[in-house]
Design a protein around this motif. Sequence first.
Motif, PDB file in Angstrom:
ATOM      1  N   TYR A   1       0.823  -1.218   0.000  1.00  0.00           N
ATOM      2  CA  TYR A   1       0.000   0.000   0.000  1.00  0.00           C
ATOM      3  C   TYR A   1       0.851   1.261   0.000  1.00  0.00           C
ATOM      4  CZ  TYR A   1      -3.795  -3.209   0.875  1.00  0.00           C
ATOM      5  OH  TYR A   1      -4.686  -4.244   0.758  1.00  0.00           O
ATOM      6  N   ALA A   2       1.953   1.268   0.747  1.00  0.00           N
ATOM      7  CA  ALA A   2       2.797   2.462   0.797  1.00  0.00           C
ATOM      8  C   ALA A   2       3.458   2.707  -0.550  1.00  0.00           C
ATOM      9  CB  ALA A   2       3.852   2.326   1.892  1.00  0.00           C
ATOM     10  N   GLY A   3       4.028   1.664  -1.144  1.00  0.00           N
ATOM     11  CA  GLY A   3       4.681   1.834  -2.431  1.00  0.00           C
ATOM     12  C   GLY A   3       3.718   2.238  -3.526  1.00  0.00           C
ATOM     13  N   LEU A   4       2.535   1.637  -3.538  1.00  0.00           N
ATOM     14  CA  LEU A   4       1.544   1.974  -4.549  1.00  0.00           C
ATOM     15  C   LEU A   4       1.079   3.418  -4.407  1.00  0.00           C
ATOM     16  CD1 LEU A   4      -0.465  -1.352  -4.422  1.00  0.00           C
ATOM     17  CD2 LEU A   4       0.847  -0.516  -6.388  1.00  0.00           C
ATOM     18  N   ALA A   5       0.849   3.845  -3.173  1.00  0.00           N
ATOM     19  CA  ALA A   5       0.432   5.239  -2.958  1.00  0.00           C
ATOM     20  C   ALA A   5       1.536   6.203  -3.339  1.00  0.00           C
ATOM     21  CB  ALA A   5       0.018   5.436  -1.501  1.00  0.00           C
ATOM     22  N   ALA A   6       2.792   5.863  -2.992  1.00  0.00           N
ATOM     23  CA  ALA A   6       3.915   6.743  -3.331  1.00  0.00           C
ATOM     24  C   ALA A   6       4.083   6.853  -4.843  1.00  0.00           C
ATOM     25  CB  ALA A   6       5.193   6.213  -2.689  1.00  0.00           C
TER      26      ALA A   6
ATOM     27  N   ALA B   1       8.564   5.145   3.804  1.00  0.00           N
ATOM     28  CA  ALA B   1       7.212   4.971   4.325  1.00  0.00           C
ATOM     29  C   ALA B   1       7.079   3.489   4.662  1.00  0.00           C
ATOM     30  CB  ALA B   1       6.166   5.393   3.306  1.00  0.00           C
ATOM     31  N   VAL B   2       7.541   3.128   5.866  1.00  0.00           N
ATOM     32  CA  VAL B   2       7.561   1.726   6.278  1.00  0.00           C
ATOM     33  C   VAL B   2       7.040   1.595   7.705  1.00  0.00           C
ATOM     34  CG1 VAL B   2       9.504   1.145   4.757  1.00  0.00           C
ATOM     35  CG2 VAL B   2       9.962   1.879   7.104  1.00  0.00           C
TER      36      VAL B   2
ATOM     37  N   ARG C   1      18.417   2.064 -12.126  1.00  0.00           N
ATOM     38  CA  ARG C   1      19.068   3.263 -11.606  1.00  0.00           C
ATOM     39  C   ARG C   1      18.096   4.436 -11.600  1.00  0.00           C
ATOM     40  NH1 ARG C   1      24.771   3.244 -11.693  1.00  0.00           N
ATOM     41  NH2 ARG C   1      25.681   1.359 -12.621  1.00  0.00           N
ATOM     42  N   ALA C   2      18.261   5.310 -10.600  1.00  0.00           N
ATOM     43  CA  ALA C   2      17.479   6.551 -10.522  1.00  0.00           C
ATOM     44  C   ALA C   2      18.172   7.488  -9.550  1.00  0.00           C
ATOM     45  CB  ALA C   2      16.047   6.272 -10.065  1.00  0.00           C
ATOM     46  N   PRO C   3      17.947   8.789  -9.679  1.00  0.00           N
ATOM     47  CA  PRO C   3      18.563   9.733  -8.738  1.00  0.00           C
ATOM     48  C   PRO C   3      17.964   9.666  -7.339  1.00  0.00           C
ATOM     49  CG  PRO C   3      17.743  10.873 -10.705  1.00  0.00           C
ATOM     50  CD  PRO C   3      17.245   9.476 -10.767  1.00  0.00           C
ATOM     51  N   ARG C   4      16.680   9.215  -7.232  1.00  0.00           N
ATOM     52  CA  ARG C   4      15.964   9.274  -5.950  1.00  0.00           C
ATOM     53  C   ARG C   4      15.129   8.015  -5.750  1.00  0.00           C
ATOM     54  NH1 ARG C   4      13.822  14.729  -8.414  1.00  0.00           N
ATOM     55  NH2 ARG C   4      14.043  13.242 -10.134  1.00  0.00           N
ATOM     56  N   MET C   5      14.860   7.703  -4.490  1.00  0.00           N
ATOM     57  CA  MET C   5      14.104   6.490  -4.187  1.00  0.00           C
ATOM     58  C   MET C   5      13.209   6.703  -2.972  1.00  0.00           C
ATOM     59  SD  MET C   5      15.504   2.616  -3.359  1.00  0.00           S
ATOM     60  CE  MET C   5      15.944   2.866  -1.623  1.00  0.00           C
ATOM     61  N   ILE C   6      12.053   6.075  -3.015  1.00  0.00           N
ATOM     62  CA  ILE C   6      11.208   5.959  -1.830  1.00  0.00           C
ATOM     63  C   ILE C   6      11.233   4.510  -1.378  1.00  0.00           C
ATOM     64  CG2 ILE C   6       8.839   6.077  -0.970  1.00  0.00           C
ATOM     65  CD1 ILE C   6       8.455   8.593  -2.548  1.00  0.00           C
ATOM     66  N   MET C   7      11.667   4.308  -0.143  1.00  0.00           N
ATOM     67  CA  MET C   7      11.745   2.983   0.453  1.00  0.00           C
ATOM     68  C   MET C   7      10.380   2.618   1.023  1.00  0.00           C
ATOM     69  SD  MET C   7      12.968   0.190   1.660  1.00  0.00           S
ATOM     70  CE  MET C   7      14.695   0.263   1.201  1.00  0.00           C
ATOM     71  N   ALA C   8       9.768   1.573   0.458  1.00  0.00           N
ATOM     72  CA  ALA C   8       8.454   1.135   0.922  1.00  0.00           C
ATOM     73  C   ALA C   8       8.425  -0.381   1.087  1.00  0.00           C
ATOM     74  CB  ALA C   8       7.371   1.585  -0.057  1.00  0.00           C
ATOM     75  N   ALA C   9       9.570  -0.952   1.452  1.00  0.00           N
ATOM     76  CA  ALA C   9       9.679  -2.402   1.599  1.00  0.00           C
ATOM     77  C   ALA C   9       9.357  -2.875   3.006  1.00  0.00           C
ATOM     78  CB  ALA C   9      11.076  -2.864   1.186  1.00  0.00           C
ATOM     79  N   ASN C  10       8.736  -2.013   3.803  1.00  0.00           N
ATOM     80  CA  ASN C  10       8.256  -2.341   5.139  1.00  0.00           C
ATOM     81  C   ASN C  10       9.350  -3.008   5.975  1.00  0.00           C
ATOM     82  OD1 ASN C  10       6.180  -2.001   6.991  1.00  0.00           O
ATOM     83  ND2 ASN C  10       5.256  -3.979   6.565  1.00  0.00           N
ATOM     84  N   GLY C  11       9.102  -4.189   6.539  1.00  0.00           N
ATOM     85  CA  GLY C  11      10.067  -4.807   7.438  1.00  0.00           C
ATOM     86  C   GLY C  11      11.386  -5.162   6.793  1.00  0.00           C
TER      87      GLY C  11
ATOM     88  N   GLY D   1      -0.308   2.589   5.437  1.00  0.00           N
ATOM     89  CA  GLY D   1       0.547   2.503   4.263  1.00  0.00           C
ATOM     90  C   GLY D   1       0.165   3.518   3.210  1.00  0.00           C
ATOM     91  N   THR D   2      -1.133   3.692   2.997  1.00  0.00           N
ATOM     92  CA  THR D   2      -1.594   4.613   1.957  1.00  0.00           C
ATOM     93  C   THR D   2      -1.225   6.048   2.292  1.00  0.00           C
ATOM     94  OG1 THR D   2      -3.388   3.126   1.312  1.00  0.00           O
ATOM     95  CG2 THR D   2      -3.632   5.454   0.725  1.00  0.00           C
ATOM     96  N   PHE D   3      -1.521   6.508   3.510  1.00  0.00           N
ATOM     97  CA  PHE D   3      -1.168   7.906   3.788  1.00  0.00           C
ATOM     98  C   PHE D   3       0.336   8.077   3.964  1.00  0.00           C
ATOM     99  CE2 PHE D   3      -2.719   6.926   8.319  1.00  0.00           C
ATOM    100  CZ  PHE D   3      -1.495   7.044   8.963  1.00  0.00           C
ATOM    101  N   GLY D   4       1.034   7.029   4.445  1.00  0.00           N
ATOM    102  CA  GLY D   4       2.482   7.137   4.564  1.00  0.00           C
ATOM    103  C   GLY D   4       3.162   7.276   3.214  1.00  0.00           C
ATOM    104  N   GLY D   5       2.735   6.462   2.244  1.00  0.00           N
ATOM    105  CA  GLY D   5       3.330   6.541   0.919  1.00  0.00           C
ATOM    106  C   GLY D   5       3.030   7.856   0.230  1.00  0.00           C
ATOM    107  N   THR D   6       1.795   8.311   0.331  1.00  0.00           N
ATOM    108  CA  THR D   6       1.413   9.588  -0.287  1.00  0.00           C
ATOM    109  C   THR D   6       2.230  10.743   0.280  1.00  0.00           C
ATOM    110  OG1 THR D   6      -0.852   8.816  -0.690  1.00  0.00           O
ATOM    111  CG2 THR D   6      -0.502  11.193  -0.639  1.00  0.00           C
ATOM    112  N   LEU D   7       2.355  10.771   1.597  1.00  0.00           N
ATOM    113  CA  LEU D   7       3.060  11.885   2.231  1.00  0.00           C
ATOM    114  C   LEU D   7       4.569  11.796   2.028  1.00  0.00           C
ATOM    115  CD1 LEU D   7       0.970  12.205   5.512  1.00  0.00           C
ATOM    116  CD2 LEU D   7       0.841  13.626   3.449  1.00  0.00           C
ATOM    117  N   ALA D   8       5.104  10.586   1.914  1.00  0.00           N
ATOM    118  CA  ALA D   8       6.532  10.453   1.603  1.00  0.00           C
ATOM    119  C   ALA D   8       6.828  11.037   0.225  1.00  0.00           C
ATOM    120  CB  ALA D   8       6.958   8.987   1.665  1.00  0.00           C
TER     121      ALA D   8
END
Length: 438
Positions: free
Chosen positions: A43-48, A371-372, A231-241, A382-389
């Motif tokens: 949910y976090a990764g999808l929202a992000a 957002a983990v 490869r990318a310049p930036r990443m959002i970590m949403a792999a939870n545990g 997960g949804t609001f964490g990913g969106t806000l991240a």
Amino acid sequence: MKINRLPRDDRTNGWSRILEERRPNPALSGQVSADWIVLGGGYAGLAAARRLADLNPHQSIALIDAGTAGENASGRNSGFAIDLPHNVGSSLDELDGSHRFMRLARSAIADLDKAVSTHGIACDWSADGKYHTAVSPRGVEEVLRPFVAELEALGEPYEWVEGNALLRRLGSPHFTAAVYTPGGRLMNPAALTRGLTDSLPENVRVFENSPVIRFENSNGIRLETAEGQLRAPRMIMAANGFAERFGYYPSRFLHLVATASITRPLTEAERAVFGVEKPWGLTPANAFAGITMRYTNDYRIVIRQGLDYCPSQRFPAEQQAVVKARHKHLFDQRFPMLNAVDIEHSWAGFVCLSRNSAPGFGKIADNVWSAVCQNAVGVTKGTFGGTLAADLACGQDNPLIPDMESLGEPSSLPPRPFLDLGVRTRFLWELWRNRHEA
């Protein structure tokens, strides 16, 4: 950095086993570049990913997941989108914190309402709320009545249900009383996760079945799989545990395993005996001793019971039969009139908690935001964490970011084996102390 533990899919998730087959997106292959990486397809990764795509329509987003949509922890939960905090205090500070959480959770539910409606996601999404139930008079006095007082202090609607009225609603004589709150949503979580994945904007490219085996953050992000590099310049970590496998939040996460089962659909004759008219979802007064249950739109009953410490993040296959037998026994206790109904699927799902119930949110390294750690409320948190991240990473002003930051950061844990001994002792104590709610 080499990643020394990878997620595994044992292909037992009942929520997805009752759905039609889905063709996953191709795995990562060759050299791929993007403007953003989102690591993790829950949910976090999808929202992000969705939020990044909306904010940056001319940039490319790559979402990468070790498994397939609906098969990870996000697709294995009980199927509740919860809008209220589990534990509400009566002080002004605690009530203010509850209001902040509700703003966050309801923003997530509104986003999911919109996505389900806009994209026609067939996931049995319904605004049926939930029942918070107690089995014993002690549970009523110690949990339900204080919960009602707190709801009144928050100005939240509720309904007290007991006796024959509760029996008609739930179809089981097992419960003494319940507090019904209308704001939550129910769904098939595997179907929701699949639908959110398959409806991502066109500038999001999804790579499934792509476990990352090496990670570098030097002059940008580089992820390596068995077949390719991303490869990318930036990443959002949403792999939870699994974020700790990448060097983030060391000694901050507790890993638990929860087990669940789902029955075959009730026949028309069984539904007549059952006598329940509407789908429902219930959570127990005590999560250790009690049982979370659902009655679904397709006439199945779901039981989630059994929460164990599992630092290995592995559930032995030979335990599946034990889980199925235990859940069948508990089902028969609660629904003796349905004892001919079989358990069709049983499965396990991993839960990531922090000691102080805080999420892993914010900027955690150069070019990395997280957002983990949703603390067992993954659909909304997960949804609001990913969106806000995503908002934070893009410098987007959002008045909910301070609410999110007010939830704190995961606190450190004692070293193992002292941690293992302490957690297991606490679990045994909680089970014994709350045995009246079994």
